[in-house]
Each structure stands twice: as C-alpha cells, then as structure tokens.
Write a protein that holds these residues in place. Structure first.
Motif, short mmCIF file in Angstrom:
data_model
loop_
_atom_site.label_atom_id
_atom_site.label_comp_id
_atom_site.label_asym_id
_atom_site.label_seq_id
_atom_site.Cartn_x
_atom_site.Cartn_y
_atom_site.Cartn_z
N TYR A 10 0.97 -83.60 47.65
CA TYR A 10 2.22 -82.87 47.66
C TYR A 10 2.14 -81.65 48.58
O TYR A 10 3.07 -81.35 49.33
CB TYR A 10 2.58 -82.39 46.25
CG TYR A 10 2.69 -83.49 45.23
CD1 TYR A 10 3.06 -84.78 45.59
CD2 TYR A 10 2.40 -83.25 43.89
CE1 TYR A 10 3.15 -85.78 44.65
CE2 TYR A 10 2.50 -84.25 42.94
CZ TYR A 10 2.86 -85.51 43.32
OH TYR A 10 2.96 -86.51 42.39
N SER A 14 4.33 -81.02 51.99
CA SER A 14 5.14 -79.81 52.18
C SER A 14 4.72 -79.05 53.43
O SER A 14 5.56 -78.51 54.16
CB SER A 14 5.02 -78.90 50.95
OG SER A 14 5.60 -79.51 49.82
N PHE A 119 10.17 -84.98 43.90
CA PHE A 119 10.05 -85.05 45.35
C PHE A 119 10.41 -86.43 45.88
O PHE A 119 11.15 -86.57 46.86
CB PHE A 119 8.62 -84.70 45.77
CG PHE A 119 8.40 -84.76 47.25
CD1 PHE A 119 8.72 -83.68 48.06
CD2 PHE A 119 7.88 -85.90 47.84
CE1 PHE A 119 8.54 -83.75 49.44
CE2 PHE A 119 7.70 -85.98 49.20
CZ PHE A 119 8.02 -84.90 50.01
N GLY A 148 13.50 -83.36 49.10
CA GLY A 148 12.28 -83.50 48.30
C GLY A 148 11.86 -82.18 47.69
O GLY A 148 11.40 -82.14 46.53
N TRP A 149 12.01 -81.10 48.42
CA TRP A 149 11.66 -79.78 47.89
C TRP A 149 12.55 -79.40 46.70
O TRP A 149 12.11 -78.68 45.80
CB TRP A 149 11.76 -78.73 48.98
CG TRP A 149 10.62 -78.77 49.96
CD1 TRP A 149 9.40 -79.34 49.76
CD2 TRP A 149 10.59 -78.23 51.28
NE1 TRP A 149 8.61 -79.19 50.89
CE2 TRP A 149 9.31 -78.53 51.83
CE3 TRP A 149 11.52 -77.55 52.06
CZ2 TRP A 149 8.95 -78.13 53.11
CZ3 TRP A 149 11.15 -77.16 53.35
CH2 TRP A 149 9.88 -77.45 53.87
N LEU A 152 10.96 -81.20 43.88
CA LEU A 152 9.59 -80.70 43.69
C LEU A 152 9.57 -79.40 42.91
O LEU A 152 8.68 -79.16 42.09
CB LEU A 152 8.94 -80.51 45.06
CG LEU A 152 7.46 -80.12 45.09
CD1 LEU A 152 6.58 -81.28 44.64
CD2 LEU A 152 7.06 -79.65 46.48
#
Length: 296
Positions: A10, A14, A119, A148-149, A152
């Motif tokens: 992850y 990112s 995410f 996705g953030w 997340l």
C-alpha cells in the motif's frame, strides 16, 4: 509477515501515485499547452501498467490473508460493478458540477472492510467504469490513485468517531445510551465531503503543470515552492472550487441519507464472512480429551 507485506505494498502504491502527480514540478522544463491537453501523454501507459500491477498484488495479498479473503473479494467485485453502473448512469445523465455517486460506496466500503479493500474499491471502480463509459485517457491512472486514496483513508474515521462518541457521552446524563446517535454517520458524511474537495484539488495536479495561462494562476519551471502553492490556490478557487463544492455537498447528502442503511448491510456481510471453521475430527478429539480429564 503478510500484514507487513500488505502495508509495504500500500505504501509503495501511494508513493508511486504521489511521485506521478508531483514529478513534473522537478523537471527543468515541460511542454505546456492550453488546458494541458498533452499532459502525461508519454508516461500515462507506464503509470497505468504500474498501478494495475500493484492492484493485482494487493488483490492477491487480500485473498491470501485468511479464509474470509475469497468472499471479501467476491463482494469487492459486486461493489465495483455497482459503482461502475452508477458512473455509467452519471455519464448518461450528468449531475450538478462534480457530483458523483461512486464515492458513497468507496467511503463506506473502506470504513467497514479496511484500507486495502477501500483502496481496491476506489481504484478498480474508476478503472472498470472508464472501460464501460469510454473514459480511458492519460488522466485515468491519476483518477484511480486519487479514488484509491479515498478508500484507503476511510478507516481513519473509526478513532475519530469513537473519540466523538466518548465526548458526547461524557457531556450527557449517566443514563445516556452507550452509542451516541448519529456521531458515526456524520463523521463519515463530513469525511466524504472533505474528500469531495480534496479529490478535485488532487486531480487538478495531473495537468496543471502542463497548462498555460495567466502567470498568477499557472506554474512555470523555476518557480519557488511557496509561489507555486499560491498560484495553485488561485487557480483552484477560480476554476475548480464551485465544481468541487457540488461533489462535496453530494457526498455529504448521500452519506447522511443512505449511509446508515448501507452500513447495516455491509456489516451484515462482514459478520457472515467472519466465521471460525472447526473440523469435526478435531472437535470430537477435544470432547474426548475433556471427558477423560473430567473422569479423573
């Protein structure tokens, strides 16, 4: 070990996304055009390959973590399909400004099932919906990263909601209920509204360094960091704030109206997935051992 590997994946995903957004600001020169129409035309394919590959790795790690993984991934596929359908409807019947219904499930899914699930739900929603609606372009990998953030970071609402509930209960009579009414839901609603603005602010960065226009609201190579921030803030307020406010308001309204029902449904699935399998032979052996011990 698997948990550490998931966290590393992850983090790497990112960092790749963050680097893709920010690397133009370190280039000595960039090809700039009106509205940045050629932004990332040369590197978007590489970015897409990296991102899809990392999503595949995350997917494998989520499946292998325990017996629940396969069922969770099946639910992920269903939610991605629902979100892709919603985005198709949104494309056919556009809403006001930047409003989009897809962030509702991304926020709630990440909140209930965790960061990895969130995410993947955000990134794959944008990928699948782009394939369905024909929205594939150099902007797509950046949309996937930003969405996705959203998922997340959704679990960050858990400690915030818990702290607000404790504050609420300490300020009421001793006979107050154990769970403060509406605190969790409104925490998620404010979080979704916040990301309605932040998503737009992040997405502007995929093309802004390549766009040309008035000097006070556009970037040029060699400009200092503080002046870059000032110029971007002017650009954002002038061109994007009203558009993103519609998204933020829509997210807030959707979570406030539909969030409680969807949380109940998602948690019901979560409870059904969380079971412990005990083989019959092992269970019989344990009973025999207990009987032998009690007979002493």
């Amino acid at each position: 070990m698997t948990r550490a590997l998931r966290l590393l994946t992850y983090g790497l995903t990112s960092l790749v996304g963050l680097g893709a957004f920010l690397y133009p600001f370190w280039l000595p020169e960039v090809t700039q055009q009106v509205n940045g129409v050629s932004a990332h035309a040369n590197d978007s394919a590489l970015m897409m390959t990296l991102l899809v590959g990392l999503c595949f790795v995350v997917l494998l790690l989520e499946v292998q973590q325990d017996a629940v993984g396969a069922k969770t991934i099946a639910l992920l596929g269903v939610l991605v399909a629902i979100n892709a359908t919603l985005r198709f409807i949104e494309t056919a019947i556009p809403g006001p400004g930047g409003f989009s219904p897809v962030f509702l499930l991304i926020v709630l899914g990440g909140y209930v099932f965790g960061s990895g699930f969130g995410f993947l739900l955000g990134a794959l929603t944008l990928l699948v919906s782009a394939l369905v609606t024909g929205g594939v372009g150099p902007w797509l990998p950046y949309q996937m990263v930003a969405a996705g953030w959203v998922g997340l970071t959704a679990p960050l609402c858990r400690p915030v909601a818990a702290a607000l509930e404790r504050i609420f209960l300490t300020r009421h009579a001793p006979g107050a209920t154990r769970q403060a009414p509406g605190v969790e839901l409104w925490t998620l609603a404010v979080f979704a509204a916040y990301w309605g603005l932040l998503y737009g602010a992040i997405m502007n960065l995929w093309f802004w360094p390549f766009a040309v226009g008035p000097a006070q609201m556009h970037w040029t190579p060699g400009v200092g960091a503080w002046e870059t921030v000032q110029r971007y803030l002017v650009f954002y307020v002038v061109t994007s704030l009203a558009w993103d406010l519609a998204r933020a308001a829509g997210n807030l309204l959707l979570v406030a109206v539909a969030g409680a029902a969807l949380l109940r449904v998602l948690r019901r699935f979560q409870r059904r997935f969380a079971f412990v399998y005990t083989p019959a032979v092992a269970a019989a052996g344990e009973k025999c051992a207990e009987a032998a011990w009690t007979s002493r």
